[in-house]
Each structure stands twice: as structure tokens, then as C-alpha cells.
Design a protein around this motif. Structure first.
Motif, PDB file in Angstrom:
ATOM      1  N   GLU A   1       0.815  -1.223   0.000  1.00  0.00           N
ATOM      2  CA  GLU A   1       0.000   0.000   0.000  1.00  0.00           C
ATOM      3  C   GLU A   1       0.849   1.273   0.000  1.00  0.00           C
ATOM      4  OE1 GLU A   1      -0.013  -2.340   2.337  1.00  0.00           O
ATOM      5  OE2 GLU A   1      -0.052  -1.510   4.371  1.00  0.00           O
TER       6      GLU A   1
ATOM      7  N   ASP B   1       2.198   0.537  -6.832  1.00  0.00           N
ATOM      8  CA  ASP B   1       0.985   1.306  -7.115  1.00  0.00           C
ATOM      9  C   ASP B   1       1.408   2.440  -8.067  1.00  0.00           C
ATOM     10  OD1 ASP B   1      -1.634   2.236  -6.799  1.00  0.00           O
ATOM     11  OD2 ASP B   1      -1.122   3.423  -5.021  1.00  0.00           O
TER      12      ASP B   1
ATOM     13  N   HIS C   1       1.319   5.513 -10.808  1.00  0.00           N
ATOM     14  CA  HIS C   1       0.576   6.730 -11.134  1.00  0.00           C
ATOM     15  C   HIS C   1       1.337   7.535 -12.188  1.00  0.00           C
ATOM     16  CE1 HIS C   1      -2.114   6.575  -7.507  1.00  0.00           C
ATOM     17  NE2 HIS C   1      -1.127   5.814  -7.082  1.00  0.00           N
TER      18      HIS C   1
ATOM     19  N   HIS D   1      -5.647   6.875 -11.511  1.00  0.00           N
ATOM     20  CA  HIS D   1      -4.219   6.938 -11.218  1.00  0.00           C
ATOM     21  C   HIS D   1      -3.478   7.864 -12.190  1.00  0.00           C
ATOM     22  CE1 HIS D   1      -3.740   3.333  -8.359  1.00  0.00           C
ATOM     23  NE2 HIS D   1      -4.947   3.826  -8.277  1.00  0.00           N
TER      24      HIS D   1
ATOM     25  N   ILE E   1      -2.906  11.391  -4.317  1.00  0.00           N
ATOM     26  CA  ILE E   1      -2.431  10.097  -3.790  1.00  0.00           C
ATOM     27  C   ILE E   1      -2.372  10.128  -2.267  1.00  0.00           C
ATOM     28  CG2 ILE E   1      -0.638   8.322  -3.927  1.00  0.00           C
ATOM     29  CD1 ILE E   1       0.300   9.594  -6.573  1.00  0.00           C
ATOM     30  N   GLY E   2      -1.898  11.235  -1.719  1.00  0.00           N
ATOM     31  CA  GLY E   2      -1.872  11.377  -0.264  1.00  0.00           C
ATOM     32  C   GLY E   2      -0.702  10.670   0.405  1.00  0.00           C
ATOM     33  N   LYS E   3       0.247  10.198  -0.389  1.00  0.00           N
ATOM     34  CA  LYS E   3       1.447   9.560   0.161  1.00  0.00           C
ATOM     35  C   LYS E   3       2.656  10.017  -0.641  1.00  0.00           C
ATOM     36  CE  LYS E   3      -0.768   5.417   1.863  1.00  0.00           C
ATOM     37  NZ  LYS E   3      -0.976   3.968   1.773  1.00  0.00           N
ATOM     38  N   ARG E   4       3.831   9.958  -0.007  1.00  0.00           N
ATOM     39  CA  ARG E   4       5.056  10.231  -0.755  1.00  0.00           C
ATOM     40  C   ARG E   4       5.415   9.014  -1.593  1.00  0.00           C
ATOM     41  NH1 ARG E   4       9.025  14.559   0.973  1.00  0.00           N
ATOM     42  NH2 ARG E   4       7.943  15.502   2.720  1.00  0.00           N
TER      43      ARG E   4
ATOM     44  N   ASP F   1      -7.195  15.947   4.035  1.00  0.00           N
ATOM     45  CA  ASP F   1      -6.091  15.546   4.911  1.00  0.00           C
ATOM     46  C   ASP F   1      -6.614  15.011   6.243  1.00  0.00           C
ATOM     47  OD1 ASP F   1      -4.131  16.214   3.086  1.00  0.00           O
ATOM     48  OD2 ASP F   1      -3.902  18.250   3.840  1.00  0.00           O
TER      49      ASP F   1
ATOM     50  N   ARG G   1      -8.002  11.371   5.564  1.00  0.00           N
ATOM     51  CA  ARG G   1      -6.989  10.350   5.287  1.00  0.00           C
ATOM     52  C   ARG G   1      -6.280   9.838   6.528  1.00  0.00           C
ATOM     53  NH1 ARG G   1      -4.642  13.152  -0.195  1.00  0.00           N
ATOM     54  NH2 ARG G   1      -5.926  11.978  -1.676  1.00  0.00           N
TER      55      ARG G   1
ATOM     56  N   GLU H   1      -8.071   4.701   5.879  1.00  0.00           N
ATOM     57  CA  GLU H   1      -7.418   3.451   5.498  1.00  0.00           C
ATOM     58  C   GLU H   1      -7.646   2.399   6.577  1.00  0.00           C
ATOM     59  OE1 GLU H   1      -3.787   4.023   3.479  1.00  0.00           O
ATOM     60  OE2 GLU H   1      -3.478   1.894   3.131  1.00  0.00           O
TER      61      GLU H   1
ATOM     62  N   PRO I   1      -7.801   3.134   0.772  1.00  0.00           N
ATOM     63  CA  PRO I   1      -6.489   3.800   0.751  1.00  0.00           C
ATOM     64  C   PRO I   1      -6.593   5.299   0.471  1.00  0.00           C
ATOM     65  CG  PRO I   1      -6.789   2.499  -1.241  1.00  0.00           C
ATOM     66  CD  PRO I   1      -7.974   2.216  -0.355  1.00  0.00           C
ATOM     67  N   SER I   2      -5.562   6.035   0.865  1.00  0.00           N
ATOM     68  CA  SER I   2      -5.592   7.501   0.768  1.00  0.00           C
ATOM     69  C   SER I   2      -5.866   7.996  -0.647  1.00  0.00           C
ATOM     70  CB  SER I   2      -4.277   8.091   1.296  1.00  0.00           C
ATOM     71  OG  SER I   2      -3.189   7.640   0.518  1.00  0.00           O
ATOM     72  N   SER I   3      -5.395   7.259  -1.661  1.00  0.00           N
ATOM     73  CA  SER I   3      -5.619   7.732  -3.037  1.00  0.00           C
ATOM     74  C   SER I   3      -7.085   7.607  -3.438  1.00  0.00           C
ATOM     75  CB  SER I   3      -4.746   6.940  -4.018  1.00  0.00           C
ATOM     76  OG  SER I   3      -5.096   5.580  -4.003  1.00  0.00           O
ATOM     77  N   HIS I   4      -7.890   6.925  -2.632  1.00  0.00           N
ATOM     78  CA  HIS I   4      -9.320   6.769  -2.920  1.00  0.00           C
ATOM     79  C   HIS I   4     -10.180   7.613  -1.981  1.00  0.00           C
ATOM     80  CE1 HIS I   4      -9.266   2.995  -5.606  1.00  0.00           C
ATOM     81  NE2 HIS I   4      -8.147   3.659  -5.729  1.00  0.00           N
TER      82      HIS I   4
ATOM     83  N   HIS J   1     -10.663  13.375  -9.660  1.00  0.00           N
ATOM     84  CA  HIS J   1      -9.862  12.352  -8.972  1.00  0.00           C
ATOM     85  C   HIS J   1     -10.051  10.954  -9.560  1.00  0.00           C
ATOM     86  CE1 HIS J   1      -8.388  14.557  -5.297  1.00  0.00           C
ATOM     87  NE2 HIS J   1      -9.268  15.415  -5.760  1.00  0.00           N
TER      88      HIS J   1
END
Lengths: 304, 304
Positions: free
Chosen positions: A36, A157, A159, A183, A225-228, B167, B170, B174, B180-183, B224
């Protein structure tokens, strides 16, 4: 099972990719990243498909301006429309990604997102790359398709994070790269919900809300995406901030730049390029030890 | 395998859900939808977790204002800060989602996205629902968790589409919903990339860029996800446009509204509510034959 990345020559770049994927996916290793969090981001223009002699979307905008010109007499005296209508090659070559966005805004305002998507698909089916004389979706890089497949198989994952318009990108990314529309991140414009023929639709408005380039890339990666990411692949100065934003110090991460140094099979350009200029990012890559992929030496085959 | 949706009573709502899932996932049926297009969207406040007596995020903002008040003497004379600091219950009850967004902007500006996320997580771990006296993440609806699981098992692509801040959402979506954050889609504010301690970070700025409510929901679904959902579940007038945007005429689609009519186990509210007002959307649901879920009759159990 055949060896991964068959169109990549043995060398530092291929090895860095294989080592990174192993490090991240080996359970129990200190570098292990759960699926994830295995976010990988790819620029599109110049990273997954050819961006020379002009951004594909700019060529689309040029064709749209020409198609719509008869009903817009005011364009004939106004730049950049005038240059496009008159086929001024020099003006075409100096179109920036930002100009392309402005042209698109002028040419798509009032269309529904569905009509826009339909128009792009029709155009992509007919348009041909001026040098390679085949559809632009056949000007994608075979080694990159293999890399996407390899990463997907290993639970990454994937993108797309491109300066191109998000609605433009989504017309081909699912079929061409196997990357679903959710994505795909790109520049975006304002839309408004309207009812047409008893159905709610989204109508494209002329104003740009997000230019997905430079600092816009990490900002949109966070928004969408909300993640690095742990892996980022780009090819120009517009990708610098995305690569800088990738990973955290001491964590596993891989930053890659594709260097276009192959005039025989594709194009050779970096510091002097108008579209896809690679200057400061190449310097930072040297200082930071990022992986620079040479199209000429690292790829045994260029196109799919 | 046990029967799906065990906390749903037999009735029209449960049957509509089971029938729809079968229709969409039966290969060869004219109503079949391939997995990549099986997009399902869910509001959060009042649909997946309790939004009474106030939006959870508004409660967070209130606590933040109180925590930060000593270093902001200017807030003491200015509404809505004054009411919050003084514990004016009536003012608190009339906070709209938009007020909450404004308060958040005032209280989070200057924080990095990482610091903000950390602050919310700490708050969620300690805060308790004023009536149910347990963490807010334990005030999620068990029947909805079962529905999310059922849809996931049947290959649906689940997304949260909430008026709450992206933010904020998120930090728990999860773990709480398995999404997941991307959703996760929500209201969002401007950010800027800065370097702090040698690392690039995103800093939250006070201006709102997207209010994910009403027309903002289909607009953000397009931005999105890039596809029209086939299933949408909401509970208030702010979800109306999202439900209208779902599916195409003659295609398979399911639109659902949760009706809070259970004062004994949760809350009963609709037309008169300040937060989560359900008036016009309920009227449209009647006209269009959307599925209205009664918390009192359709759910044998409310909380997880």
C-alpha cells in the motif's frame, strides 16, 4: 519466466531498478515497503512517450485551433492563434506547456468532458507523429512499458504525474499503459455541472485550476495520492520537485531521469530544449546521485 | 461462507443492494459492468459515521481553536472564534461545514501536511463522542462496513467523497474503512512546497481550493476518479448532485440515501437539521425512485 526488462541493456540503470525492486519487496528486509506504500510516479511527456518535436497535446491544440478557426475570425489577428493558423513553424516550436494549456482552454471551453474525450480519441486515432509516421500511442517507449509491467507484478501502485491535461491523458493511459483513470494526474481546468438532454454533465470552462508541473507535481501527488512516492521517474526540469519530494531521508527511494541522447533512434536534447528542457535537474541528479538513464546506452530498443 | 450484510434487515433496501451487485457482476448479463468501471462512491459524515451533534471535524477545529487561543488574543473578540472559546453551545450547533473549513484554515495554516496529520491522529486517539463516549472511529456504522466489504469482495472500486477535509479524512479512512488515501476525496486547501530541515515538505495555506460538497462532489469525482460511479450512497442535500451524476440513463446504477430516523440508537433528523440537512434530496429520491435506507427499520445494528 523470462528475465525482466529485456529491452534494458545490462548496466548501472537496469541494475539500480532491479536492486531497488528487490530491496522494497523482500519481506523482513529493513528496506521492505508494504504494497500500500509502494507508490511509483511517472512523468508522461518525454518519459513514457516522445515529446519532440512538440508536446503531443500542443499538436492537438494546433489542429483544434485550425479546425475551429473559421468560426473564430478574431483569432486571425491574435497570437498565439495567428501563428498556428498560418503554420508559423518557429512559433510552433517555442510553444510552452503553459501556452498549450492556454490554447486548450480557448479551444475546449463549453465542451462537456465527454465531448472533449471523444474529440481527443478521434484525433489520436488519425494523427501521426511527424517523423515516425505512426500514431502517437505507438511512440511510447518499450523499455518503460516493461518497467511498468515489472513494477506492477511486484505490487507497486503506479501513477502518471504529467504536465499534460488530465482529461487528455485519460483518453489513452488505461489502454496504452494499463494505468486506470483514477491513477492519472495532470493539469486541470475548472468545470461546471449542467443539465443537457436530461442528464447532468460537466462542462469545461476556460480557466486553469492546476498546472501539474514543477512544484505543482508534489502538490498534486499529495492531493490525489496522499502519500510520498518511493520511486519517481522523469526527464525534465519540470520533474525536479517531484523527484525531490520522493521518499524520505534514510528510507528506500529511487529517483530516475531519462536523458534523451539518441538522435539516431529518437532525439537528443537537454539544456537547450524548449519542450522538455533538462538543465538544473541534471545538475541536481549529479549532486544527489540520482540514476540518469541514457537512452542511447541503456536501451537496446526504443519504441514498442 | 456466511450471508452478506448480516446487520441489514430483510427488506427493500437490502434486496436492492444484493440485486444490484448481482446484476453488475454477472458476466454475460446486459447489466454487467467490468471491474475497472465498478466505481462506488460514499459520503462520509452521516453516511459512514455519525455527524451529530456536530461534524467530527468541527469538533476538532473547536479543540484546536481552544488549544491555540492563548497565542491568538485577537480571536477573543472575533466570531466564530469567540463563541468557540467561550463554549457558546448555540453557536457551536449552528456551525456549517463551510464554517468548519474556515476555522480549520485559520488553525492549520503554516503546518506541514505531516504535522497536521499527526495532530489529527493524536486528537482522534483521545477525543470521545459526547453522547456515545467512545472514539469517533468507533462511531462508524456496522451495516456500512459490511456493505463496503461486500462490494470490495465483488470487485467494486470504492471511494470516499466527503465534504470533510481531505487531509483530515486520510488520517483514519485506510484503517477504519480499508480505503487507501488515493481513494479518499474531500475538501482541500492550498499547499506550498518548502524545505525544512533539508527535506521538502508541503505547508498548508489558509485558502480553500475546493469545497467537496454539492456540485463540488461530481466535479471532484471527475478530477480524482475520471469515471462516473455506478453506485452512490449519501445522506444529505450536499450529496444530491453526486447521486444525480451517478450512472447513465438506461445503464445499471444504484443511488441510496441513508435516512436518520432512529433517535433511540443514533439520531433522528432531516429537514430541520443544521448539519446533514436532508430535504430537497429526499424529495428527488421520491420522484426518481432512489433507495431510501431507514436506519430504524433497515438496520438490525447501528455501530460497529
Amino acid at each position: 519466466m523470462s528475465a525482466p526488462l529485456p529491452s534494458w541493456n545490462d548496466g548501472a540503470a537496469r541494475q539500480a531498478l532491479l536492486d531497488f525492486v528487490d530491496a522494497v519487496t523482500t519481506e523482513g528486509a529493513p528496506t521492505y515497503v508494504p504494497p500500500e506504500d509502494r507508490v511509483a510516479v511517472f512523468d508522461n511527456d518525454g518519459t513514457l512517450w516522445s515529446e519532440q518535436p512538440m508536446y503531443v497535446q500542443a499538436l492537438f491544440a494546433v489542429d483544434r485551433v485550425r479546425a475551429l478557426a473559421p468560426s473564430h475570425p478574431e483569432w486571425r489577428g491574435r497570437q498565439p492563434f495567428k501563428a498556428l493558423i498560418e503554420g508559423d513553424e518557429e512559433a510552433l516550436r517555442t510553444l510552452t506547456e503553459h501556452d498549450a494549456a492556454a490554447l486548450l482552454a480557448a479551444t475546449h471551453a463549453g465542451m462537456t468532458t465527454g465531448e472533449f474525450s471523444h474529440t481527443v480519441k478521434e484525433w489520436l486515432a488519425k494523427a501521426r507523429h511527424p517523423r515516425f509516421q505512426r500514431p502517437f500511442t505507438h511512440c511510447v517507449y518499450q523499455p518503460m512499458l516493461e518497467l511498468l509491467d515489472h513494477l506492477r507484478t511486484r505490487g507497486f501502485d503506479l501513477h502518471i504525474v504529467s504536465g499534460g491535461g488530465i482529461d487528455f491523458l485519460r483518453t489513452f493511459c488505461e489502454e496504452t499503459y494499463g494505468i486506470p483513470s483514477s491513477h492519472v494526474i495532470g493539469s486541470s481546468g475548472k468545470t461546471r455541472m449542467e443539465w443537457r438532454e436530461g442528464q447532468p454533465v460537466l462542462v469545461k470552462l476556460p480557466s486553469l485550476t492546476s498546472l501539474d508541473d514543477g512544484e505543482g507535481k508534489p502538490i498534486n501527488i499529495h492531493l490525489h495520492i496522499g502519500k510520498r512516492p518511493v520511486l519517481a521517474f522523469g526527464n525534465s526540469d519540470g520533474d525536479l520537485q517531484m523527484l525531490q519530494y520522493t521518499g524520505v531521508r534514510d528510507g528506500p527511494r529511487l529517483r530516475l531521469l531519462l536523458h534523451h541522447d539518441d538522435d539516431a533512434r529518437e532525439y537528443a536534447y537537454d539544456r537547450e530544449a524548449k519542450a522538455g528542457r533538462l538543465d538544473h535537474a541534471l545538475e541536481v541528479a549529479g549532486q544527489e546521485g540520482w540514476t540518469v538513464v541514457s537512452m542511447r546506452s541503456d536501451w537496446s530498443r526504443v519504441f514498442s
